[in-house]
Design a protein around this motif. Sequence first.
Motif, PDB file in Angstrom:
ATOM      1  N   ALA A 239     -13.371   3.234 -32.390  1.00 45.67           N
ATOM      2  CA  ALA A 239     -12.074   3.694 -31.877  1.00 45.67           C
ATOM      3  C   ALA A 239     -10.934   3.044 -32.656  1.00 45.67           C
ATOM      4  O   ALA A 239      -9.954   3.715 -32.999  1.00 45.67           O
ATOM      5  CB  ALA A 239     -11.952   3.391 -30.389  1.00 45.67           C
ATOM      6  N   ALA A 240     -11.058   1.760 -32.953  1.00 39.88           N
ATOM      7  CA  ALA A 240     -10.014   1.070 -33.715  1.00 39.88           C
ATOM      8  C   ALA A 240      -9.852   1.703 -35.091  1.00 39.88           C
ATOM      9  O   ALA A 240      -8.726   1.947 -35.551  1.00 39.88           O
ATOM     10  CB  ALA A 240     -10.347  -0.413 -33.840  1.00 39.88           C
ATOM     11  N   LYS A 241     -10.953   1.985 -35.749  1.00 35.94           N
ATOM     12  CA  LYS A 241     -10.890   2.623 -37.070  1.00 35.94           C
ATOM     13  C   LYS A 241     -10.245   4.000 -36.959  1.00 35.94           C
ATOM     14  O   LYS A 241      -9.406   4.377 -37.784  1.00 35.94           O
ATOM     15  CB  LYS A 241     -12.288   2.738 -37.668  1.00 35.94           C
TER      16      LYS A 241
ATOM     17  N   CYS B 104      -4.509  -4.025 -28.992  1.00 32.35           N
ATOM     18  CA  CYS B 104      -5.062  -5.106 -29.816  1.00 32.35           C
ATOM     19  C   CYS B 104      -4.772  -4.870 -31.297  1.00 32.35           C
ATOM     20  O   CYS B 104      -4.463  -5.816 -32.027  1.00 32.35           O
ATOM     21  CB  CYS B 104      -6.566  -5.242 -29.592  1.00 32.35           C
ATOM     22  N   LEU B 105      -4.880  -3.628 -31.736  1.00 33.16           N
ATOM     23  CA  LEU B 105      -4.559  -3.305 -33.132  1.00 33.16           C
ATOM     24  C   LEU B 105      -3.111  -3.650 -33.456  1.00 33.16           C
ATOM     25  O   LEU B 105      -2.816  -4.190 -34.522  1.00 33.16           O
ATOM     26  CB  LEU B 105      -4.773  -1.816 -33.402  1.00 33.16           C
ATOM     27  N   LYS B 106      -2.224  -3.331 -32.534  1.00 30.12           N
ATOM     28  CA  LYS B 106      -0.792  -3.507 -32.791  1.00 30.12           C
ATOM     29  C   LYS B 106      -0.283  -4.908 -32.475  1.00 30.12           C
ATOM     30  O   LYS B 106       0.563  -5.434 -33.196  1.00 30.12           O
ATOM     31  CB  LYS B 106       0.006  -2.480 -31.989  1.00 30.12           C
ATOM     32  N   TYR B 107      -0.783  -5.503 -31.398  1.00 25.73           N
ATOM     33  CA  TYR B 107      -0.187  -6.751 -30.911  1.00 25.73           C
ATOM     34  C   TYR B 107      -1.195  -7.887 -30.718  1.00 25.73           C
ATOM     35  O   TYR B 107      -0.832  -8.953 -30.242  1.00 25.73           O
ATOM     36  CB  TYR B 107       0.530  -6.510 -29.566  1.00 25.73           C
ATOM     37  N   GLY B 108      -2.444  -7.650 -31.094  1.00 24.28           N
ATOM     38  CA  GLY B 108      -3.485  -8.637 -30.852  1.00 24.28           C
ATOM     39  C   GLY B 108      -3.544  -9.708 -31.923  1.00 24.28           C
ATOM     40  O   GLY B 108      -2.581  -9.942 -32.660  1.00 24.28           O
ATOM     41  N   SER B 109      -4.688 -10.317 -32.041  1.00 25.50           N
ATOM     42  CA  SER B 109      -4.891 -11.433 -32.966  1.00 25.50           C
ATOM     43  C   SER B 109      -5.201 -10.990 -34.392  1.00 25.50           C
ATOM     44  O   SER B 109      -5.314 -11.828 -35.281  1.00 25.50           O
ATOM     45  CB  SER B 109      -6.043 -12.308 -32.455  1.00 25.50           C
ATOM     46  N   GLY B 110      -5.373  -9.697 -34.591  1.00 22.87           N
ATOM     47  CA  GLY B 110      -5.611  -9.180 -35.930  1.00 22.87           C
ATOM     48  C   GLY B 110      -7.077  -9.014 -36.301  1.00 22.87           C
ATOM     49  O   GLY B 110      -7.402  -8.632 -37.423  1.00 22.87           O
ATOM     50  N   GLY B 111      -7.965  -9.279 -35.364  1.00 22.28           N
ATOM     51  CA  GLY B 111      -9.389  -9.211 -35.644  1.00 22.28           C
ATOM     52  C   GLY B 111      -9.878  -7.838 -36.076  1.00 22.28           C
ATOM     53  O   GLY B 111     -10.624  -7.710 -37.051  1.00 22.28           O
ATOM     54  N   TYR B 112      -9.470  -6.812 -35.340  1.00 23.86           N
ATOM     55  CA  TYR B 112      -9.873  -5.456 -35.717  1.00 23.86           C
ATOM     56  C   TYR B 112      -9.404  -5.141 -37.144  1.00 23.86           C
ATOM     57  O   TYR B 112     -10.153  -4.607 -37.955  1.00 23.86           O
ATOM     58  CB  TYR B 112      -9.273  -4.403 -34.781  1.00 23.86           C
ATOM     59  N   ASN B 113      -8.150  -5.452 -37.424  1.00 19.39           N
ATOM     60  CA  ASN B 113      -7.594  -5.132 -38.733  1.00 19.39           C
ATOM     61  C   ASN B 113      -8.318  -5.869 -39.858  1.00 19.39           C
ATOM     62  O   ASN B 113      -8.578  -5.289 -40.911  1.00 19.39           O
ATOM     63  CB  ASN B 113      -6.097  -5.434 -38.767  1.00 19.39           C
ATOM     64  N   ILE B 114      -8.646  -7.121 -39.639  1.00 14.93           N
ATOM     65  CA  ILE B 114      -9.379  -7.888 -40.658  1.00 14.93           C
ATOM     66  C   ILE B 114     -10.695  -7.201 -40.983  1.00 14.93           C
ATOM     67  O   ILE B 114     -11.020  -6.958 -42.142  1.00 14.93           O
ATOM     68  CB  ILE B 114      -9.630  -9.339 -40.173  1.00 14.93           C
ATOM     69  N   VAL B 115     -11.458  -6.895 -39.948  1.00  7.97           N
ATOM     70  CA  VAL B 115     -12.790  -6.312 -40.147  1.00  7.97           C
ATOM     71  C   VAL B 115     -12.704  -4.919 -40.761  1.00  7.97           C
ATOM     72  O   VAL B 115     -13.416  -4.608 -41.729  1.00  7.97           O
ATOM     73  CB  VAL B 115     -13.562  -6.286 -38.803  1.00  7.97           C
ATOM     74  N   ILE B 116     -11.846  -4.070 -40.225  1.00 10.62           N
ATOM     75  CA  ILE B 116     -11.739  -2.701 -40.733  1.00 10.62           C
ATOM     76  C   ILE B 116     -11.267  -2.699 -42.175  1.00 10.62           C
ATOM     77  O   ILE B 116     -11.813  -1.983 -43.023  1.00 10.62           O
ATOM     78  CB  ILE B 116     -10.842  -1.846 -39.818  1.00 10.62           C
ATOM     79  N   ASP B 117     -10.254  -3.500 -42.486  1.00  9.16           N
ATOM     80  CA  ASP B 117      -9.761  -3.561 -43.864  1.00  9.16           C
ATOM     81  C   ASP B 117     -10.850  -4.045 -44.815  1.00  9.16           C
ATOM     82  O   ASP B 117     -11.018  -3.494 -45.907  1.00  9.16           O
ATOM     83  CB  ASP B 117      -8.533  -4.463 -43.960  1.00  9.16           C
ATOM     84  N   ARG B 118     -11.602  -5.058 -44.429  1.00  9.66           N
ATOM     85  CA  ARG B 118     -12.669  -5.560 -45.287  1.00  9.66           C
ATOM     86  C   ARG B 118     -13.760  -4.520 -45.485  1.00  9.66           C
ATOM     87  O   ARG B 118     -14.268  -4.348 -46.593  1.00  9.66           O
ATOM     88  CB  ARG B 118     -13.261  -6.843 -44.721  1.00  9.66           C
ATOM     89  N   LEU B 119     -14.136  -3.833 -44.436  1.00  9.96           N
ATOM     90  CA  LEU B 119     -15.162  -2.806 -44.564  1.00  9.96           C
ATOM     91  C   LEU B 119     -14.689  -1.649 -45.437  1.00  9.96           C
ATOM     92  O   LEU B 119     -15.453  -1.134 -46.260  1.00  9.96           O
ATOM     93  CB  LEU B 119     -15.583  -2.289 -43.177  1.00  9.96           C
ATOM     94  N   GLU B 120     -13.448  -1.252 -45.270  1.00 13.38           N
ATOM     95  CA  GLU B 120     -12.908  -0.170 -46.098  1.00 13.38           C
ATOM     96  C   GLU B 120     -12.816  -0.591 -47.562  1.00 13.38           C
ATOM     97  O   GLU B 120     -13.127   0.194 -48.457  1.00 13.38           O
ATOM     98  CB  GLU B 120     -11.559   0.291 -45.568  1.00 13.38           C
ATOM     99  N   ASN B 121     -12.438  -1.833 -47.828  1.00 13.69           N
ATOM    100  CA  ASN B 121     -12.385  -2.323 -49.210  1.00 13.69           C
ATOM    101  C   ASN B 121     -13.777  -2.424 -49.813  1.00 13.69           C
ATOM    102  O   ASN B 121     -13.939  -2.179 -51.013  1.00 13.69           O
ATOM    103  CB  ASN B 121     -11.684  -3.681 -49.280  1.00 13.69           C
ATOM    104  N   ALA B 122     -14.774  -2.747 -49.009  1.00 16.90           N
ATOM    105  CA  ALA B 122     -16.144  -2.846 -49.496  1.00 16.90           C
ATOM    106  C   ALA B 122     -16.701  -1.478 -49.862  1.00 16.90           C
ATOM    107  O   ALA B 122     -17.574  -1.365 -50.719  1.00 16.90           O
ATOM    108  CB  ALA B 122     -17.039  -3.518 -48.462  1.00 16.90           C
ATOM    109  N   GLU B 123     -16.205  -0.416 -49.189  1.00 16.18           N
ATOM    110  CA  GLU B 123     -16.672   0.939 -49.447  1.00 16.18           C
ATOM    111  C   GLU B 123     -16.144   1.501 -50.763  1.00 16.18           C
ATOM    112  O   GLU B 123     -16.684   2.451 -51.290  1.00 16.18           O
ATOM    113  CB  GLU B 123     -16.262   1.871 -48.299  1.00 16.18           C
ATOM    114  N   LYS B 124     -15.077   0.909 -51.273  1.00 19.14           N
ATOM    115  CA  LYS B 124     -14.433   1.435 -52.497  1.00 19.14           C
ATOM    116  C   LYS B 124     -15.213   1.083 -53.736  1.00 19.14           C
ATOM    117  O   LYS B 124     -15.947   0.223 -53.884  1.00 19.14           O
ATOM    118  CB  LYS B 124     -13.009   0.898 -52.612  1.00 19.14           C
TER     119      LYS B 124
END
Length: 98
Positions: free
Chosen positions: A48-50, A78-98
């Motif tokens: 859902a976060a992705k 959480c995506l907008k105002y949380g600790s940034g955990g979702y964003n860290i993981v999603i960004d890393r996974l998306e960068n790994a896919e490139k």
Amino acid sequence: MIEKIKSDDLDYLFHAVMSLENIEEFYSFFDDICTVAEVSEMSKRLKAAKMLKNGIVYNEISEITGLSTATISRVNRCLKYGSGGYNIVIDRLENAEK
């Protein structure tokens, strides 16, 4: 929020997760430590976060994941105002896919 949950026990858990070396070990560990429903719920929230980051609307996310719109709203907060955990993981996974 992080300070509310921070503890030696959680540090131990997180170090345990970081010690896992491959997907098979993750499956084994999470099979032992969580119920199928708990693991499924976590994966749905990450999906859902992705989807939210990709601009998908709540109703479509709900139809695809089976999550309630209330849960999707919490994930969005959480995506907008949380600790940034979702964003860290999603960004890393998306960068790994490139």
